[in-house]
Design a protein around this motif. Structure first.
Motif, short mmCIF file in Angstrom:
data_model
loop_
_atom_site.label_atom_id
_atom_site.label_comp_id
_atom_site.label_asym_id
_atom_site.label_seq_id
_atom_site.Cartn_x
_atom_site.Cartn_y
_atom_site.Cartn_z
N GLN A 82 0.81 -1.21 0.00
CA GLN A 82 0.00 0.00 0.00
C GLN A 82 0.85 1.27 0.00
N CYS A 126 -8.69 -5.02 1.69
CA CYS A 126 -7.86 -4.33 0.69
C CYS A 126 -7.62 -5.24 -0.51
N TYR A 154 -9.33 -4.45 -4.13
CA TYR A 154 -8.30 -3.62 -4.76
C TYR A 154 -8.64 -3.31 -6.22
N PRO A 155 -8.47 -2.04 -6.66
CA PRO A 155 -7.92 -0.89 -5.95
C PRO A 155 -8.94 -0.09 -5.16
#
Length: 394
Positions: A161, A278, A282-283
């Motif tokens: 990240q 996450c 993602y994103p």
């Protein structure tokens, strides 16, 4: 199936698997469980199948599969039950699957992870051993299959990240990365007393809720050694660009130091649902169920160097990365056997490192690079580790 994202969870009854299902349950319009797999918790897998109604469920053995089929039949569900290692690879590579959560503990996760990579899946990697054992072979499969590899370990997710999206610029911009470690339950304990540690004490992690094997690895910091090796392959960094610090609060999950002397860090409460969310979205960013971080309640965020007397296993990471191919495979295999022996009360906690070191000395890597060569090396290292356990237990 509609347009929902179809998710295969390898290891759905473990801590990562159940956390993944928890995140998915918060977004029922978005995610569907396509396949669920487990090793031995058949009743838990049955309950998950009743709730999620996957197309496939996978177990190791035929007897377990029969038990699950009978339970599903009683519940009038059509989930197809498969068994064996080949079935794991099949569901991971199934054409209807978009996302594979790789949460099987240990080297057993390598084959299905390779299958998912070669099939071009979005691969959420919580199984660090797949990279530790597979190394270059695994990354080659990711590239050739066009897979999207996203790390789920909190530390590697944090690094990911904090990095630029353009991987091509990493080499020019990154000075080094810093993996944080809580220090586990024995961070302040006198190293001379570690021989008295019980399995329950070793599994009582101060910050994270994890399975017993990874909890022991956290107590020895072998988990961090494996994470150093994993980071080398994930981010293409030289061994000297990977550093480790003790951070007891587990709030700063890792950091990236750039060449201009700036440092980017990812912070959050110690909850695996955050990196899982996450990876799943993602994103995009979606609600994970994790507690919101309130820095005003924190008395301090502290950092310190690991004590090599208390955590001798950590140096093994850099040693194996600088050695011939296959060294990490030997280290991982030896550690799995040593931890199992400790949890079975066959050896002492402080003898885990002794088994690992002796196995590394006794087994030659021989530059194993093929899957058959790596698996043969893994088996050889396990046999040697078992011999070392027997010597210590005699």
């Amino acid at each position: 199936m509609g347009t929902m994202t179809q998710v295969c969870i390898l290891g759905s009854t473990g801590s990562i698997g159940t956390s993944t299902l928890d995140v998915m349950a918060r977004h029922p319009e978005r995610f569907q469980a396509f396949a669920l797999t487990a090793h031995g918790r058949v009743d838990e897998l049955l309950a998950q199948c009743i709730q999620w109604r996957p197309r496939f469920a996978v177990l190791p053995g035929a007897e377990q599969a029969t038990y699950l089929r009978n339970g599903l039949k009683a519940a009038r569900l059509r989930t197809e039950v498969l068994c064996g290692a080949t079935a794991l690879a099949e569901v991971a590579a199934h054409p209807d699957v978009q996302v594979v959560m790789a949460a099987i503990v240990g080297a057993a996760g390598l084959i299905p992870c390779l299958a998912a990579a070669r099939a071009g899946k979005r691969l959420l990697l919580a199984n660090k051993e797949a990279l530790v054992v597979g190394g270059a072979l695994f990354m080659q499969a990711v590239r050739e299959g066009g897979a999207q590899l996203l790390p789920i370990d909190s530390e590697h997710s944090a690094i990911f990240q904090c990095l630029p999206e353009d991987r091509a610029c990493w080499v020019d911009r990154i000075a080094h990365i810093v993996l944080t470690a809580s220090g586990g339950p024995f961070r302040d304990r006198d190293p001379s007393t570690l021989g008295d540690v019980t399995p329950d004490e070793a599994c009582a992690h101060p910050n994270w809720v994890m399975g017993r094997k990874i909890s022991v690895d956290s107590a020895t910091m072998m988990n961090k050694a494996l994470e150093v090796i994993e980071a080398h392959w994930l981010f293409g960094l030289a061994p000297e660009q990977i550093r480790v610090v003790i951070h007891p609060q587990s709030i700063v999950h890792s950091m990236v130091a750039y060449r201009d002397s700036s440092v980017l860090a990812q912070l959050g409460t110690p909850d695996m649902r955050v990196p899982i969310a996450c990876g799943l979205a993602y994103p995009e960013r979606i609600e994970s169920g994790g507690e919101v971080l309130d820095l005003s309640t924190m008395a301090q965020l502290s950092f310190e160097e690991p004590d090599p007397r208390r955590f001798p296993s950590l140096q093994m990471a850099w040693d194996t990365l600088r050695g011939p191919a296959g060294g990490a495979t030997i280290l991982n295999a030896a550690n799995e056997e040593a931890v199992a022996a400790f949890l079975g009360c066959t050896i002492r906690f402080d003898q885990i490192h002794a088994v690992n070191a002796a196995t590394l000395d006794a087994v030659q890597p021989a530059g194993a690079t093929s899957i058959d060569g790596l698996l043969a090396l893994d088996a050889l290292a396990r046999r040697e580790a078992v011999l070392q356990v027997r010597r210590l237990a005699a």
